[in-house]
Design a protein around this motif. Structure first.
Motif, PDB file in Angstrom:
ATOM      1  N   UNK A 191      13.840 -97.677 -39.292  1.00  0.00           N
ATOM      2  CA  UNK A 191      14.304 -97.117 -38.028  1.00  0.00           C
ATOM      3  C   UNK A 191      13.834 -97.992 -36.870  1.00  0.00           C
ATOM      4  N   UNK A 192      14.680 -98.126 -35.852  1.00  0.00           N
ATOM      5  CA  UNK A 192      14.321 -98.906 -34.671  1.00  0.00           C
ATOM      6  C   UNK A 192      13.453 -98.106 -33.711  1.00  0.00           C
ATOM      7  N   UNK A 193      13.541 -96.785 -33.790  1.00  0.00           N
ATOM      8  CA  UNK A 193      12.683 -95.906 -32.998  1.00  0.00           C
ATOM      9  C   UNK A 193      12.635 -94.561 -33.706  1.00  0.00           C
ATOM     10  N   UNK A 194      11.521 -93.860 -33.541  1.00  0.00           N
ATOM     11  CA  UNK A 194      11.366 -92.535 -34.134  1.00  0.00           C
ATOM     12  C   UNK A 194      10.814 -91.588 -33.082  1.00  0.00           C
ATOM     13  N   UNK A 195      11.354 -90.380 -33.045  1.00  0.00           N
ATOM     14  CA  UNK A 195      11.040 -89.409 -31.996  1.00  0.00           C
ATOM     15  C   UNK A 195      10.408 -88.175 -32.624  1.00  0.00           C
ATOM     16  N   UNK A 196       9.214 -87.822 -32.207  1.00  0.00           N
ATOM     17  CA  UNK A 196       8.560 -86.595 -32.657  1.00  0.00           C
ATOM     18  C   UNK A 196       9.185 -85.435 -31.890  1.00  0.00           C
ATOM     19  N   UNK A 197      10.027 -84.662 -32.566  1.00  0.00           N
ATOM     20  CA  UNK A 197      10.767 -83.609 -31.874  1.00  0.00           C
ATOM     21  C   UNK A 197       9.868 -82.447 -31.435  1.00  0.00           C
ATOM     22  N   UNK A 198       8.658 -82.392 -31.954  1.00  0.00           N
ATOM     23  CA  UNK A 198       7.732 -81.332 -31.533  1.00  0.00           C
ATOM     24  C   UNK A 198       7.083 -81.635 -30.179  1.00  0.00           C
ATOM     25  N   UNK A 199       7.038 -82.898 -29.807  1.00  0.00           N
ATOM     26  CA  UNK A 199       6.357 -83.275 -28.569  1.00  0.00           C
ATOM     27  C   UNK A 199       7.275 -83.930 -27.544  1.00  0.00           C
ATOM     28  N   UNK A 200       8.485 -84.333 -27.950  1.00  0.00           N
ATOM     29  CA  UNK A 200       9.393 -85.004 -27.025  1.00  0.00           C
ATOM     30  C   UNK A 200      10.805 -84.454 -27.153  1.00  0.00           C
ATOM     31  N   UNK A 201      11.550 -84.503 -26.084  1.00  0.00           N
ATOM     32  CA  UNK A 201      12.952 -84.089 -26.074  1.00  0.00           C
ATOM     33  C   UNK A 201      13.794 -85.260 -26.587  1.00  0.00           C
ATOM     34  N   UNK A 202      14.406 -85.080 -27.771  1.00  0.00           N
ATOM     35  CA  UNK A 202      15.117 -86.221 -28.363  1.00  0.00           C
ATOM     36  C   UNK A 202      16.277 -86.680 -27.498  1.00  0.00           C
ATOM     37  N   UNK A 203      16.936 -85.765 -26.776  1.00  0.00           N
ATOM     38  CA  UNK A 203      18.072 -86.163 -25.936  1.00  0.00           C
ATOM     39  C   UNK A 203      17.609 -87.076 -24.804  1.00  0.00           C
ATOM     40  N   UNK A 204      16.472 -86.753 -24.202  1.00  0.00           N
ATOM     41  CA  UNK A 204      15.941 -87.596 -23.136  1.00  0.00           C
ATOM     42  C   UNK A 204      15.517 -88.953 -23.685  1.00  0.00           C
ATOM     43  N   UNK A 205      14.909 -88.949 -24.879  1.00  0.00           N
ATOM     44  CA  UNK A 205      14.482 -90.210 -25.491  1.00  0.00           C
ATOM     45  C   UNK A 205      15.674 -91.088 -25.843  1.00  0.00           C
ATOM     46  N   UNK A 206      16.736 -90.489 -26.364  1.00  0.00           N
ATOM     47  CA  UNK A 206      17.935 -91.260 -26.702  1.00  0.00           C
ATOM     48  C   UNK A 206      18.550 -91.871 -25.445  1.00  0.00           C
ATOM     49  N   UNK A 207      18.560 -91.110 -24.380  1.00  0.00           N
ATOM     50  CA  UNK A 207      19.103 -91.641 -23.125  1.00  0.00           C
ATOM     51  C   UNK A 207      18.325 -92.878 -22.683  1.00  0.00           C
ATOM     52  N   UNK A 208      16.993 -92.815 -22.820  1.00  0.00           N
ATOM     53  CA  UNK A 208      16.168 -93.961 -22.442  1.00  0.00           C
ATOM     54  C   UNK A 208      16.387 -95.138 -23.383  1.00  0.00           C
ATOM     55  N   UNK A 209      16.395 -94.850 -24.688  1.00  0.00           N
ATOM     56  CA  UNK A 209      16.533 -95.910 -25.682  1.00  0.00           C
ATOM     57  C   UNK A 209      17.865 -96.647 -25.568  1.00  0.00           C
TER      58      UNK A 209
END
Length: 333
Positions: A191-209
């Motif tokens: 994976x190029x990036x991994x998001x801990x869904x318990x501590x971060x909002x995946x939609x916001x992280x995807x927007x940034x990535x």
């Protein structure tokens, strides 16, 4: 070899928790004209097995009521119409049911050879995830080289395979997982990036990535709670592919406007009700496009734990805990 008349298999004594599972003795299945009989040496454990045990995923008409959707072992008998396999062939197979047993009858088109250098445990861990990921991420989702995908549940059996194959075929891949340890595992898998869904909002992280563009494809097994954020995370002409509803299938007050404005596609599928011809076509695609990578040592399954057949209940408890990374396999021999 002499095929016995009876065999040991796992029986669900009613529906309920893992404690309903136990060993039983029953007849060895007789293969239909288009089927082979496999002497099972290992069987994969999958989330649909858990759902069937709970009473929510009944087998389709004509399928074995015994749990188990993937096996690996040796062909010991062939139906009259089978021409592509022979007695003694070592195969792994997507079964329609009946995998938690010493013998399992499977349509011949749903069988694939063990990849080069594989043992029976690794071979048994392949079919369910390979068929599901190929059909959904690559066929329905049309993931192409150079595109970007988001895979939820990145350390599940499905998630691991999706990360590996997306990376193998030149896509950029992001994954969600429920702990920092699991996120690290996703990165190791490609994976190029991994998001801990318990501590971060995946939609916001995807927007940034993606610098606001969104991803081309999302493979989702969570369901209703993720729907709005999934849609926000998709790029123009993006595709959302649903393969399970672990947290519900009904969404209230959902705004479809972004689907129209950004030309999004929402699709999904189930594997078990498909015809033998349909599953056989997926198997042929896997043999031509994925098996060469496996033969070369790439994209190997990640085996988290193995259990003897008699401990199927313990395997189900582990599956339901979601503490595993990769596959859980039953040793039948």
């Amino acid at each position: 070899m002499t095929i016995p008349q009876t065999m040991t298999h796992v029986q669900a004594n009613g529906t309920g928790g893992p404690e309903v599972l136990g060993l039983a003795t029953g007849p060895v299945p007789v293969p239909k004209p288009d089927e082979v009989l496999i002497r099972v040496q290992a069987a994969g454990v999958n989330r649909p097995d858990v759902i069937q045990r709970q009473g929510h995923y009944p087998p389709p008409p004509g399928a074995s009521p015994i749990l188990g959707l993937e096996v690996a072992g040796e062909v010991v008998a062939c139906g009259d119409q089978v021409t592509t396999l022979a007695i003694g062939d070592r195969v792994c197979a997507l079964a329609n049911g009946g995998g938690y047993a010493e013998y399992c009858a499977v349509p011949a088109p749903q069988c694939l050879p063990w990849p080069a250098g594989y043992d029976v445990i690794r071979a048994a861990a392949l079919p369910e995830t390979a068929f599901t990921v190929w059909a959904n991420l690559f066929q329905h989702g049309r993931l192409a080289k150079g595109e970007t995908a988001l895979v939820h549940g990145g350390t599940s059996g499905i998630g691991v395979t999706a990360i590996q194959l997306a990376h193998e075929f030149g896509a950029r891949i992001y994954a969600t997982a429920g702990s920092d340890e699991k996120c690290a595992a996703c990165l190791r898998l490609g994976a190029d990036a991994a998001i801990n869904y318990r501590t971060r909002d995946f939609a916001a992280e995807v927007k940034t990535l993606t610098e606001g563009r969104g991803v081309n494809v999302i493979l989702d097994m969570v369901g209703a709670p993720y729907m709005s954020r999934n849609v926000r995370s998709l790029a123009l002409d993006g595709r959302l592919v649903m393969i399970a509803f672990l947290q519900g299938s009904k969404v209230q007050d959902f705004d479809f406007t972004p689907v129209m404005v950004r030309r999004l596609t929402i699709t999904g599928s189930t594997m078990r009700p498909r015809t033998t011809a349909q599953k056989g076509a997926i198997a042929a695609d896997l043999r031509a496009k994925v098996w060469p990578a496996l033969d070369a040592g790439r994209c190997p399954p990640v085996i988290h734990a193995t259990f003897p057949l008699a401990e199927a209940a313990e395997a189900h408890r582990l599956m339901e805990s979601s503490q595993h990374i990769g596959k859980i396999v039953l040793r039948v021999e």
